[in-house]
Design a protein around this motif. Structure first.
Motif, PDB file in Angstrom:
ATOM      1  N   TRP A 208       0.828  -1.209   0.000  1.00  0.00           N
ATOM      2  CA  TRP A 208       0.000   0.000   0.000  1.00  0.00           C
ATOM      3  C   TRP A 208       0.864   1.261   0.000  1.00  0.00           C
ATOM      4  N   CYS A 209       1.963   1.251   0.744  1.00  0.00           N
ATOM      5  CA  CYS A 209       2.891   2.385   0.753  1.00  0.00           C
ATOM      6  C   CYS A 209       3.343   2.692  -0.671  1.00  0.00           C
ATOM      7  N   ALA A 210       3.787   1.667  -1.392  1.00  0.00           N
ATOM      8  CA  ALA A 210       4.261   1.854  -2.765  1.00  0.00           C
ATOM      9  C   ALA A 210       3.134   2.334  -3.673  1.00  0.00           C
ATOM     10  N   ALA A 211       1.930   1.791  -3.489  1.00  0.00           N
ATOM     11  CA  ALA A 211       0.786   2.197  -4.312  1.00  0.00           C
ATOM     12  C   ALA A 211       0.437   3.667  -4.070  1.00  0.00           C
ATOM     13  N   GLY A 212       0.415   4.083  -2.808  1.00  0.00           N
ATOM     14  CA  GLY A 212       0.115   5.473  -2.488  1.00  0.00           C
ATOM     15  C   GLY A 212       1.184   6.423  -2.983  1.00  0.00           C
ATOM     16  N   ASP A 213       2.442   6.022  -2.854  1.00  0.00           N
ATOM     17  CA  ASP A 213       3.560   6.833  -3.322  1.00  0.00           C
ATOM     18  C   ASP A 213       3.466   7.021  -4.836  1.00  0.00           C
ATOM     19  N   TYR A 214       3.163   5.958  -5.560  1.00  0.00           N
ATOM     20  CA  TYR A 214       3.002   6.015  -7.019  1.00  0.00           C
ATOM     21  C   TYR A 214       1.822   6.904  -7.399  1.00  0.00           C
ATOM     22  N   ALA A 215       0.701   6.728  -6.706  1.00  0.00           N
ATOM     23  CA  ALA A 215      -0.499   7.507  -7.022  1.00  0.00           C
ATOM     24  C   ALA A 215      -0.256   9.010  -6.854  1.00  0.00           C
ATOM     25  N   ILE A 216       0.473   9.391  -5.826  1.00  0.00           N
ATOM     26  CA  ILE A 216       0.699  10.808  -5.546  1.00  0.00           C
ATOM     27  C   ILE A 216       1.873  11.372  -6.346  1.00  0.00           C
ATOM     28  N   ARG A 217       2.990  10.667  -6.386  1.00  0.00           N
ATOM     29  CA  ARG A 217       4.191  11.216  -7.029  1.00  0.00           C
ATOM     30  C   ARG A 217       4.236  11.021  -8.538  1.00  0.00           C
ATOM     31  N   VAL A 218       3.613   9.967  -9.059  1.00  0.00           N
ATOM     32  CA  VAL A 218       3.659   9.714 -10.505  1.00  0.00           C
ATOM     33  C   VAL A 218       2.357  10.130 -11.183  1.00  0.00           C
ATOM     34  N   LEU A 219       1.222   9.690 -10.619  1.00  0.00           N
ATOM     35  CA  LEU A 219      -0.069  10.040 -11.223  1.00  0.00           C
ATOM     36  C   LEU A 219      -0.549  11.431 -10.805  1.00  0.00           C
ATOM     37  N   HIS A 220       0.133  12.033  -9.835  1.00  0.00           N
ATOM     38  CA  HIS A 220      -0.180  13.380  -9.342  1.00  0.00           C
ATOM     39  C   HIS A 220      -1.626  13.483  -8.848  1.00  0.00           C
ATOM     40  N   LEU A 221      -2.066  12.435  -8.155  1.00  0.00           N
ATOM     41  CA  LEU A 221      -3.420  12.437  -7.610  1.00  0.00           C
ATOM     42  C   LEU A 221      -3.477  13.218  -6.313  1.00  0.00           C
ATOM     43  N   ASN A 222      -4.647  13.729  -6.023  1.00  0.00           N
ATOM     44  CA  ASN A 222      -4.921  14.373  -4.751  1.00  0.00           C
ATOM     45  C   ASN A 222      -4.852  13.288  -3.675  1.00  0.00           C
ATOM     46  N   PRO A 223      -4.267  13.574  -2.513  1.00  0.00           N
ATOM     47  CA  PRO A 223      -4.177  12.561  -1.452  1.00  0.00           C
ATOM     48  C   PRO A 223      -5.534  12.026  -0.991  1.00  0.00           C
ATOM     49  N   THR A 224      -6.629  12.723  -1.294  1.00  0.00           N
ATOM     50  CA  THR A 224      -7.956  12.239  -0.894  1.00  0.00           C
ATOM     51  C   THR A 224      -8.556  11.259  -1.897  1.00  0.00           C
ATOM     52  N   GLN A 225      -7.906  11.080  -3.037  1.00  0.00           N
ATOM     53  CA  GLN A 225      -8.387  10.141  -4.060  1.00  0.00           C
ATOM     54  C   GLN A 225      -8.292   8.704  -3.533  1.00  0.00           C
ATOM     55  N   ILE A 226      -9.337   7.929  -3.729  1.00  0.00           N
ATOM     56  CA  ILE A 226      -9.334   6.541  -3.290  1.00  0.00           C
ATOM     57  C   ILE A 226      -8.581   5.670  -4.298  1.00  0.00           C
ATOM     58  N   VAL A 227      -7.707   4.819  -3.772  1.00  0.00           N
ATOM     59  CA  VAL A 227      -6.985   3.827  -4.562  1.00  0.00           C
ATOM     60  C   VAL A 227      -7.546   2.473  -4.127  1.00  0.00           C
ATOM     61  N   TYR A 228      -7.802   1.597  -5.089  1.00  0.00           N
ATOM     62  CA  TYR A 228      -8.417   0.307  -4.799  1.00  0.00           C
ATOM     63  C   TYR A 228      -7.468  -0.843  -5.073  1.00  0.00           C
ATOM     64  N   ARG A 229      -7.445  -1.764  -4.153  1.00  0.00           N
ATOM     65  CA  ARG A 229      -6.713  -3.012  -4.382  1.00  0.00           C
ATOM     66  C   ARG A 229      -7.620  -3.873  -5.249  1.00  0.00           C
ATOM     67  N   THR A 230      -7.071  -4.421  -6.326  1.00  0.00           N
ATOM     68  CA  THR A 230      -7.898  -5.235  -7.224  1.00  0.00           C
ATOM     69  C   THR A 230      -7.627  -6.723  -7.088  1.00  0.00           C
ATOM     70  N   SER A 231      -6.486  -7.094  -6.541  1.00  0.00           N
ATOM     71  CA  SER A 231      -6.204  -8.515  -6.318  1.00  0.00           C
ATOM     72  C   SER A 231      -6.603  -8.845  -4.880  1.00  0.00           C
ATOM     73  N   ASP A 232      -7.420  -9.882  -4.740  1.00  0.00           N
ATOM     74  CA  ASP A 232      -7.915 -10.242  -3.411  1.00  0.00           C
ATOM     75  C   ASP A 232      -6.781 -10.687  -2.483  1.00  0.00           C
ATOM     76  N   PRO A 233      -6.857 -10.237  -1.198  1.00  0.00           N
ATOM     77  CA  PRO A 233      -5.921 -10.767  -0.223  1.00  0.00           C
ATOM     78  C   PRO A 233      -6.271 -12.249  -0.038  1.00  0.00           C
TER      79      PRO A 233
END
Length: 128
Positions: A48-73
């Motif tokens: 999740w850390c890596a996913a959030g870092d990618y979403a904010i630093r690469v995709l330039h998303l707002n930190p309030t944007q929801i990111v979804y895990r698509t592969s089931d735990p």
């Protein structure tokens, strides 16, 4: 164009460039989302850390944007974890213990916040 659609368009049209998150995990665009590749011992918070870092630093998303895990735990040993910005692709759970989490998503800011107090791992040649 809405920010979500723009970010999704970027992941589809941009060349498949790998991004190394601040915790050392590698993130790559995949389909209409992205995958955090397995690289040695890592738990749900690391992915999740890596996913959030990618979403904010690469995709330039707002930190309030929801990111979804698509592969089931639970993921199998050596398997990466897939993520998307599309709620219809959401897994049933995040893989984290999160009060108030809706299905398989948390905010990009919350995900990136899981990077705090985590150092990049010292990878051996075997892990590369």
């Amino acid at each position: 164009m809405r920010p979500i659609a723009f970010a999704l368009a970027l992941t589809v049209t941009a060349p498949a460039q790998a991004f190394t998150a601040q915790n050392g995990l590698v993130v790559q665009p995949e389909g209409d989302g992205f995958v955090v590749n397995w690289r040695g011992p890592a738990g749900p918070a690391d992915f999740w850390c890596a996913a959030g870092d990618y979403a904010i630093r690469v995709l330039h998303l707002n930190p309030t944007q929801i990111v979804y895990r698509t592969s089931d735990p639970k993921r199998r040993a050596g398997e990466g974890v897939s993520f998307s910005l599309d709620p219809t692709q959401s897994a049933r759970k995040t893989g984290l213990f999160v009060l108030g989490a809706k299905a398989g998503g948390i905010t990009a800011g919350h995900a990136q916040g899981l990077c705090e107090n985590r150092r990049p791992r010292a990878w051996s040649r075997r892990d590369r």
